[in-house]
Design a protein around this motif. Structure first.
Motif, PDB file in Angstrom:
ATOM      1  N   ARG A 136       0.865  -1.172   0.000  1.00 25.96           N
ATOM      2  CA  ARG A 136       0.000   0.000   0.000  1.00 25.96           C
ATOM      3  C   ARG A 136       0.897   1.216   0.000  1.00 25.96           C
ATOM      4  N   ARG A 137       0.628   2.129  -0.908  1.00 25.67           N
ATOM      5  CA  ARG A 137       1.417   3.353  -1.020  1.00 25.67           C
ATOM      6  C   ARG A 137       2.914   3.054  -1.049  1.00 25.67           C
ATOM      7  N   GLY A 138       3.291   1.961  -1.736  1.00 29.78           N
ATOM      8  CA  GLY A 138       4.682   1.589  -1.928  1.00 29.78           C
ATOM      9  C   GLY A 138       5.357   0.921  -0.745  1.00 29.78           C
ATOM     10  N   GLU A 139       4.606   0.579   0.290  1.00 30.52           N
ATOM     11  CA  GLU A 139       5.186  -0.034   1.493  1.00 30.52           C
ATOM     12  C   GLU A 139       4.525  -1.389   1.773  1.00 30.52           C
ATOM     13  N   ASP A 140       5.241  -2.234   2.531  1.00 32.84           N
ATOM     14  CA  ASP A 140       4.635  -3.474   3.001  1.00 32.84           C
ATOM     15  C   ASP A 140       3.435  -3.133   3.872  1.00 32.84           C
ATOM     16  N   ALA A 141       2.363  -3.893   3.691  1.00 32.83           N
ATOM     17  CA  ALA A 141       1.126  -3.617   4.411  1.00 32.83           C
ATOM     18  C   ALA A 141       0.380  -4.907   4.691  1.00 32.83           C
ATOM     19  N   LEU A 142      -0.429  -4.869   5.729  1.00 34.43           N
ATOM     20  CA  LEU A 142      -1.358  -5.950   5.992  1.00 34.43           C
ATOM     21  C   LEU A 142      -2.627  -5.621   5.209  1.00 34.43           C
ATOM     22  N   VAL A 143      -3.023  -6.517   4.331  1.00 38.88           N
ATOM     23  CA  VAL A 143      -4.215  -6.326   3.508  1.00 38.88           C
ATOM     24  C   VAL A 143      -5.341  -7.137   4.134  1.00 38.88           C
ATOM     25  N   TYR A 144      -6.509  -6.510   4.226  1.00 36.62           N
ATOM     26  CA  TYR A 144      -7.661  -7.191   4.806  1.00 36.62           C
ATOM     27  C   TYR A 144      -8.882  -6.998   3.915  1.00 36.62           C
ATOM     28  N   LEU A 145      -9.863  -7.857   4.130  1.00 42.20           N
ATOM     29  CA  LEU A 145     -11.075  -7.867   3.314  1.00 42.20           C
ATOM     30  C   LEU A 145     -12.261  -7.397   4.138  1.00 42.20           C
ATOM     31  N   ILE A 146     -13.098  -6.578   3.499  1.00 47.29           N
ATOM     32  CA  ILE A 146     -14.317  -6.063   4.126  1.00 47.29           C
ATOM     33  C   ILE A 146     -15.500  -6.588   3.321  1.00 47.29           C
ATOM     34  N   PRO A 147     -16.534  -7.079   3.999  1.00 45.92           N
ATOM     35  CA  PRO A 147     -17.700  -7.547   3.247  1.00 45.92           C
ATOM     36  C   PRO A 147     -18.261  -6.447   2.348  1.00 45.92           C
ATOM     37  N   ASN A 148     -18.696  -6.853   1.164  1.00 40.29           N
ATOM     38  CA  ASN A 148     -19.317  -5.955   0.197  1.00 40.29           C
ATOM     39  C   ASN A 148     -20.812  -6.234   0.240  1.00 40.29           C
ATOM     40  N   ARG A 149     -21.570  -5.266   0.699  1.00 37.58           N
ATOM     41  CA  ARG A 149     -23.019  -5.461   0.844  1.00 37.58           C
ATOM     42  C   ARG A 149     -23.722  -5.646  -0.503  1.00 37.58           C
ATOM     43  N   LYS A 150     -23.165  -5.068  -1.548  1.00 41.47           N
ATOM     44  CA  LYS A 150     -23.794  -5.153  -2.871  1.00 41.47           C
ATOM     45  C   LYS A 150     -23.430  -6.442  -3.609  1.00 41.47           C
ATOM     46  N   ALA A 151     -22.231  -6.954  -3.349  1.00 39.30           N
ATOM     47  CA  ALA A 151     -21.768  -8.173  -4.021  1.00 39.30           C
ATOM     48  C   ALA A 151     -20.977  -8.999  -3.014  1.00 39.30           C
ATOM     49  N   SER A 152     -21.673  -9.847  -2.293  1.00 38.20           N
ATOM     50  CA  SER A 152     -21.034 -10.583  -1.193  1.00 38.20           C
ATOM     51  C   SER A 152     -19.869 -11.463  -1.639  1.00 38.20           C
ATOM     52  N   SER A 153     -19.834 -11.858  -2.904  1.00 37.48           N
ATOM     53  CA  SER A 153     -18.723 -12.691  -3.381  1.00 37.48           C
ATOM     54  C   SER A 153     -17.508 -11.859  -3.784  1.00 37.48           C
ATOM     55  N   SER A 154     -17.611 -10.532  -3.669  1.00 34.58           N
ATOM     56  CA  SER A 154     -16.532  -9.637  -4.085  1.00 34.58           C
ATOM     57  C   SER A 154     -16.203  -8.641  -2.967  1.00 34.58           C
ATOM     58  N   PRO A 155     -15.510  -9.089  -1.917  1.00 37.35           N
ATOM     59  CA  PRO A 155     -15.227  -8.179  -0.803  1.00 37.35           C
ATOM     60  C   PRO A 155     -14.291  -7.042  -1.215  1.00 37.35           C
ATOM     61  N   HIS A 156     -14.389  -5.938  -0.495  1.00 37.85           N
ATOM     62  CA  HIS A 156     -13.477  -4.814  -0.691  1.00 37.85           C
ATOM     63  C   HIS A 156     -12.139  -5.150  -0.032  1.00 37.85           C
ATOM     64  N   GLN A 157     -11.047  -4.616  -0.592  1.00 39.39           N
ATOM     65  CA  GLN A 157      -9.710  -4.806  -0.010  1.00 39.39           C
ATOM     66  C   GLN A 157      -9.182  -3.472   0.490  1.00 39.39           C
ATOM     67  N   LYS A 158      -8.617  -3.490   1.674  1.00 40.44           N
ATOM     68  CA  LYS A 158      -7.974  -2.318   2.260  1.00 40.44           C
ATOM     69  C   LYS A 158      -6.641  -2.782   2.821  1.00 40.44           C
ATOM     70  N   GLY A 159      -5.783  -1.835   3.158  1.00 38.80           N
ATOM     71  CA  GLY A 159      -4.500  -2.206   3.734  1.00 38.80           C
ATOM     72  C   GLY A 159      -3.940  -1.119   4.625  1.00 38.80           C
TER      73      GLY A 159
END
Length: 118
Positions: A29-52
């Motif tokens: 994330r932003r060019g650095e090592d990051a912990l990436v996690y998934l957030i449920p997507n209310r509109k498409a449950s099979s396609s979670p959002h990714q953040k880090g």
């Protein structure tokens, strides 16, 4: 080095306490090592959002937690604006991972340093 501990404890699939998020793994994330996690997507449950959250962001938040005794949304917004811009979930993910490690407990919307880690 709190990020090293987070990487060791938060393996893919690990639930982040106090949230509905799950760890995906280590990425960038932003060019650095990051912990990436998934957030449920209310509109498409099979396609979670990714953040880090980057390692440096975890280190900065943990330093504040240990020096001041708590980690609040207000401090987060004022002192970690790049991370905060990605959404309020970032605050919850950081705090939740501190809870996972036994370093903090959640009290009234903030994370408080535990005197004795689990």
């Amino acid at each position: 080095m709190i990020f090293r501990e987070i990487k060791a404890q938060a393996q893919p699939g690990t639930a982040i306490p106090e949230t509905s998020y799950r760890v995906k793994g280590i990425g960038k994330r932003r060019g650095e090592d990051a912990l990436v996690y998934l957030i449920p997507n209310r509109k498409a449950s099979s396609s979670p959002h990714q953040k880090g959250v980057t390692g440096l962001e975890f280190e900065r938040a943990y330093q504040h937690l240990t020096e001041d005794g708590d980690f609040t949304r207000r401090w987060f917004k004022l002192n970690m604006p790049d991370c905060e811009k990605e959404g309020p979930c970032q605050f919850l993910a950081i705090g939740g991972l501190f809870v996972l490690l036994g370093r903090a407990s959640k009290q009234r919307g903030r994370y408080v340093l535990r005197s004795e880690p689990l």
